[in-house]
Motif scaffolding. Structure first.
Motif, PDB file in Angstrom:
ATOM      1  N   TYR A  18      28.439  49.425  34.398  1.00 16.42           N
ATOM      2  CA  TYR A  18      28.976  48.070  34.272  1.00 16.42           C
ATOM      3  C   TYR A  18      28.122  46.996  34.953  1.00 16.42           C
ATOM      4  O   TYR A  18      27.942  45.919  34.439  1.00 16.42           O
ATOM      5  CB  TYR A  18      30.394  48.065  34.837  1.00 16.42           C
ATOM      6  CG  TYR A  18      31.271  46.982  34.285  1.00 16.42           C
ATOM      7  CD1 TYR A  18      31.222  46.631  32.945  1.00 16.42           C
ATOM      8  CD2 TYR A  18      32.161  46.308  35.109  1.00 16.42           C
ATOM      9  CE1 TYR A  18      32.048  45.641  32.432  1.00 16.42           C
ATOM     10  CE2 TYR A  18      32.991  45.322  34.600  1.00 16.42           C
ATOM     11  CZ  TYR A  18      32.927  45.000  33.264  1.00 16.42           C
ATOM     12  OH  TYR A  18      33.744  44.031  32.766  1.00 16.42           O
ATOM     13  N   MET A  19      27.614  47.262  36.155  1.00 15.40           N
ATOM     14  CA  MET A  19      26.759  46.330  36.900  1.00 15.40           C
ATOM     15  C   MET A  19      27.397  44.949  37.062  1.00 15.40           C
ATOM     16  O   MET A  19      26.744  43.918  36.928  1.00 15.40           O
ATOM     17  CB  MET A  19      25.391  46.191  36.221  1.00 15.40           C
ATOM     18  CG  MET A  19      24.560  47.450  36.237  1.00 15.40           C
ATOM     19  SD  MET A  19      22.873  47.182  35.646  1.00 15.40           S
ATOM     20  CE  MET A  19      23.179  46.795  33.941  1.00 15.40           C
ATOM     21  N   SER A  20      28.698  44.927  37.310  1.00 15.43           N
ATOM     22  CA  SER A  20      29.406  43.643  37.401  1.00 15.43           C
ATOM     23  C   SER A  20      28.914  42.800  38.578  1.00 15.43           C
ATOM     24  O   SER A  20      28.860  41.568  38.475  1.00 15.43           O
ATOM     25  CB  SER A  20      30.909  43.881  37.515  1.00 15.43           C
ATOM     26  OG  SER A  20      31.212  44.694  38.628  1.00 15.43           O
ATOM     27  N   ASP A  21      28.560  43.438  39.689  1.00 14.08           N
ATOM     28  CA  ASP A  21      28.081  42.677  40.846  1.00 14.08           C
ATOM     29  C   ASP A  21      26.707  42.064  40.570  1.00 14.08           C
ATOM     30  O   ASP A  21      26.442  40.903  40.910  1.00 14.08           O
ATOM     31  CB  ASP A  21      28.006  43.582  42.080  1.00 14.08           C
ATOM     32  CG  ASP A  21      29.382  44.007  42.560  1.00 14.08           C
ATOM     33  OD1 ASP A  21      30.350  43.276  42.281  1.00 14.08           O
ATOM     34  OD2 ASP A  21      29.494  45.076  43.189  1.00 14.08           O
ATOM     35  N   PHE A  22      25.823  42.842  39.945  1.00 16.84           N
ATOM     36  CA  PHE A  22      24.470  42.362  39.659  1.00 16.84           C
ATOM     37  C   PHE A  22      24.490  41.231  38.638  1.00 16.84           C
ATOM     38  O   PHE A  22      23.738  40.272  38.736  1.00 16.84           O
ATOM     39  CB  PHE A  22      23.615  43.529  39.145  1.00 16.84           C
ATOM     40  CG  PHE A  22      22.202  43.147  38.792  1.00 16.84           C
ATOM     41  CD1 PHE A  22      21.338  42.651  39.755  1.00 16.84           C
ATOM     42  CD2 PHE A  22      21.735  43.278  37.499  1.00 16.84           C
ATOM     43  CE1 PHE A  22      20.033  42.289  39.429  1.00 16.84           C
ATOM     44  CE2 PHE A  22      20.431  42.930  37.162  1.00 16.84           C
ATOM     45  CZ  PHE A  22      19.590  42.437  38.134  1.00 16.84           C
ATOM     46  N   TYR A  88      19.815  41.862  33.841  1.00 15.60           N
ATOM     47  CA  TYR A  88      20.660  40.753  34.278  1.00 15.60           C
ATOM     48  C   TYR A  88      21.193  39.951  33.092  1.00 15.60           C
ATOM     49  O   TYR A  88      22.354  39.535  33.074  1.00 15.60           O
ATOM     50  CB  TYR A  88      19.873  39.817  35.208  1.00 15.60           C
ATOM     51  CG  TYR A  88      20.688  38.636  35.675  1.00 15.60           C
ATOM     52  CD1 TYR A  88      21.658  38.794  36.659  1.00 15.60           C
ATOM     53  CD2 TYR A  88      20.508  37.375  35.118  1.00 15.60           C
ATOM     54  CE1 TYR A  88      22.438  37.716  37.077  1.00 15.60           C
ATOM     55  CE2 TYR A  88      21.270  36.295  35.530  1.00 15.60           C
ATOM     56  CZ  TYR A  88      22.233  36.470  36.514  1.00 15.60           C
ATOM     57  OH  TYR A  88      22.988  35.405  36.906  1.00 15.60           O
ATOM     58  N   CYS A  89      20.343  39.731  32.087  1.00 15.61           N
ATOM     59  CA  CYS A  89      20.713  38.839  30.981  1.00 15.61           C
ATOM     60  C   CYS A  89      21.609  39.511  29.952  1.00 15.61           C
ATOM     61  O   CYS A  89      22.375  38.825  29.266  1.00 15.61           O
ATOM     62  CB  CYS A  89      19.449  38.318  30.298  1.00 15.61           C
ATOM     63  SG  CYS A  89      18.494  37.159  31.299  1.00 15.61           S
ATOM     64  N   PRO A 161      10.652  37.104  28.986  1.00 17.93           N
ATOM     65  CA  PRO A 161      11.774  36.985  29.921  1.00 17.93           C
ATOM     66  C   PRO A 161      12.304  35.564  30.084  1.00 17.93           C
ATOM     67  O   PRO A 161      13.505  35.368  30.255  1.00 17.93           O
ATOM     68  CB  PRO A 161      11.201  37.504  31.245  1.00 17.93           C
ATOM     69  CG  PRO A 161      10.037  38.346  30.857  1.00 17.93           C
ATOM     70  CD  PRO A 161       9.482  37.746  29.616  1.00 17.93           C
ATOM     71  N   ALA A 162      11.424  34.571  30.033  1.00 15.35           N
ATOM     72  CA  ALA A 162      11.864  33.188  30.232  1.00 15.35           C
ATOM     73  C   ALA A 162      12.865  32.773  29.165  1.00 15.35           C
ATOM     74  O   ALA A 162      13.844  32.076  29.453  1.00 15.35           O
ATOM     75  CB  ALA A 162      10.661  32.249  30.233  1.00 15.35           C
ATOM     76  N   ALA A 163      12.635  33.197  27.922  1.00 18.23           N
ATOM     77  CA  ALA A 163      13.552  32.836  26.836  1.00 18.23           C
ATOM     78  C   ALA A 163      14.899  33.522  27.014  1.00 18.23           C
ATOM     79  O   ALA A 163      15.945  32.939  26.704  1.00 18.23           O
ATOM     80  CB  ALA A 163      12.937  33.221  25.490  1.00 18.23           C
ATOM     81  N   ALA A 164      14.892  34.775  27.502  1.00 21.99           N
ATOM     82  CA  ALA A 164      16.151  35.472  27.751  1.00 21.99           C
ATOM     83  C   ALA A 164      16.954  34.765  28.839  1.00 21.99           C
ATOM     84  O   ALA A 164      18.180  34.622  28.736  1.00 21.99           O
ATOM     85  CB  ALA A 164      15.874  36.928  28.156  1.00 21.99           C
ATOM     86  N   VAL A 165      16.272  34.319  29.891  1.00 23.99           N
ATOM     87  CA  VAL A 165      16.952  33.585  30.969  1.00 23.99           C
ATOM     88  C   VAL A 165      17.488  32.253  30.458  1.00 23.99           C
ATOM     89  O   VAL A 165      18.603  31.839  30.814  1.00 23.99           O
ATOM     90  CB  VAL A 165      15.980  33.375  32.145  1.00 23.99           C
ATOM     91  CG1 VAL A 165      16.549  32.383  33.153  1.00 23.99           C
ATOM     92  CG2 VAL A 165      15.685  34.701  32.831  1.00 23.99           C
TER      93      VAL A 165
END
Length: 311
Positions: A18-22, A88-89, A161-165
């Protein structure tokens, strides 16, 4: 390198869960709130300029770091950085986990939990009727797959990565588009002005998010047709491919819902009297179909990479 990064991120996501905190979306909300307060103090209220100024710092930093790290040690640091950005994204909530939570709530007869999970997936008050609610959750699974998976993957593969962010930030702001009420006419002063600014910012972000989601949504809908009942999915594609009567974002969600439902023949699987076991099988079909579509995307990207059209 892009293909390797995507495959590593997707495999790690399966193992890490799940990685809810991250992925806590409150971090982006806090960034937008604090930076927005600074823009208020300097008097920048135009929604378009505010969005540009909000987006530039993270996009530029991530773009610069990604380019620099990809140029050292044979690009290995760049791959690690790209995997971290993707992890993260993607999301921010895990779609399969939320659908499984709904299945568990149905299995134990927990009505309150069903409504909580359904509200998160639908972004709205869920229907009272259990059969209607289950169908809308299944449709939302197909629609949410674009926001949480395919649009992020599309822009990462296209521009890094920049576009994903950028998409994750814009999507985070756009979530408030329906949630931010217009300022009450009786309100005056800074609170009313702030509400109008926030509403305008959310509308601009929703428009940009709709543009970024348009192409991935069509490719995802085509993927659902390829991996399922093509004729039934084609009905949704024909009717809603150019649909934008309710805005780009809602048109894309409607396209994905209808094409996904047609691909798995949802109406044949789900009826008003479906029991917990039947619902579990239906939602398993939905999640498996999303995963098959993801495999199709990765296979297509692999072919593009082998053909020299992608790096």
């Amino acid at each position: 390198m892009t293909l390797i990064t995507l495959l590593l991120a997707l495999v790690l996501e399966r193992f890490l869960g799940y990685m809810s905190d991250f992925r806590n979306p409150r971090r982006l909300d806090a960034y937008v709130g604090r930076f927005g307060a600074l823009l208020d103090r300097i008097g920048l209220t135009h929604p378009g300029f505010r969005l540009l100024v909000l987006a530039l710092p993270p996009v530029l930093v991530v773009g610069w770091l990604g380019g620099w790290l990809s140029a050292v040690l044979l690009g290995l640091p760049g791959i690690i950085f790209g995997v971290a950005i993707l992890l993260y994204c993607l999301g921010p909530e895990d779609l399969e986990e939320e659908i499984n939570n709904y299945i568990e709530a149905v299995a134990v007869g927990d009505e309150a939990r069903q409504r909580r999970v359904a509200a998160r997936l639908l972004g709205d008050v869920p229907p009272d009727d259990a059969g209607v609610r289950a169908r809308r959750v299944a449709l939302a699974g197909f629609a949410e797959s674009n926001d949480r998976l395919f649009t992020v993957i599309f822009w990462f593969a296209l521009m890094g990565p920049a576009a994903a962010v950028l998409y994750r930030l814009v999507h985070s702001i756009a979530r408030a588009h329906d949630a931010v009420p217009p300022a009450d006419e009786a309100e005056v002063g800074e609170d009313a002005e702030s509400g109008e600014v926030n509403e305008g910012l959310a509308r601009v972000a929703a428009g940009l998010a709709g543009l970024m989601e348009w192409a991935p949504a069509r490719l995802a809908a085509l993927g659902y047709a390829i991996t399922g009942s093509f004729d039934h999915a084609l009905v949704g594609l024909r009717e809603h491919f150019w649909s934008s009567e309710d805005g780009l974002r809602r048109g894309s969600r409607l396209l994905l819902s209808e094409s996904g439902a047609g691909a798995v023949r949802l109406d044949d699987l789900l009826d008003d009297e479906a029991d917990a076991a039947t619902l579990s099988a239906v939602f398993a079909t939905v999640t498996n179909h999303i995963q098959r579509n993801l495999i199709v995307w990765m296979a297509a990207l692999a072919l593009l990479t082998l053909g020299g059209w992608a790096t």
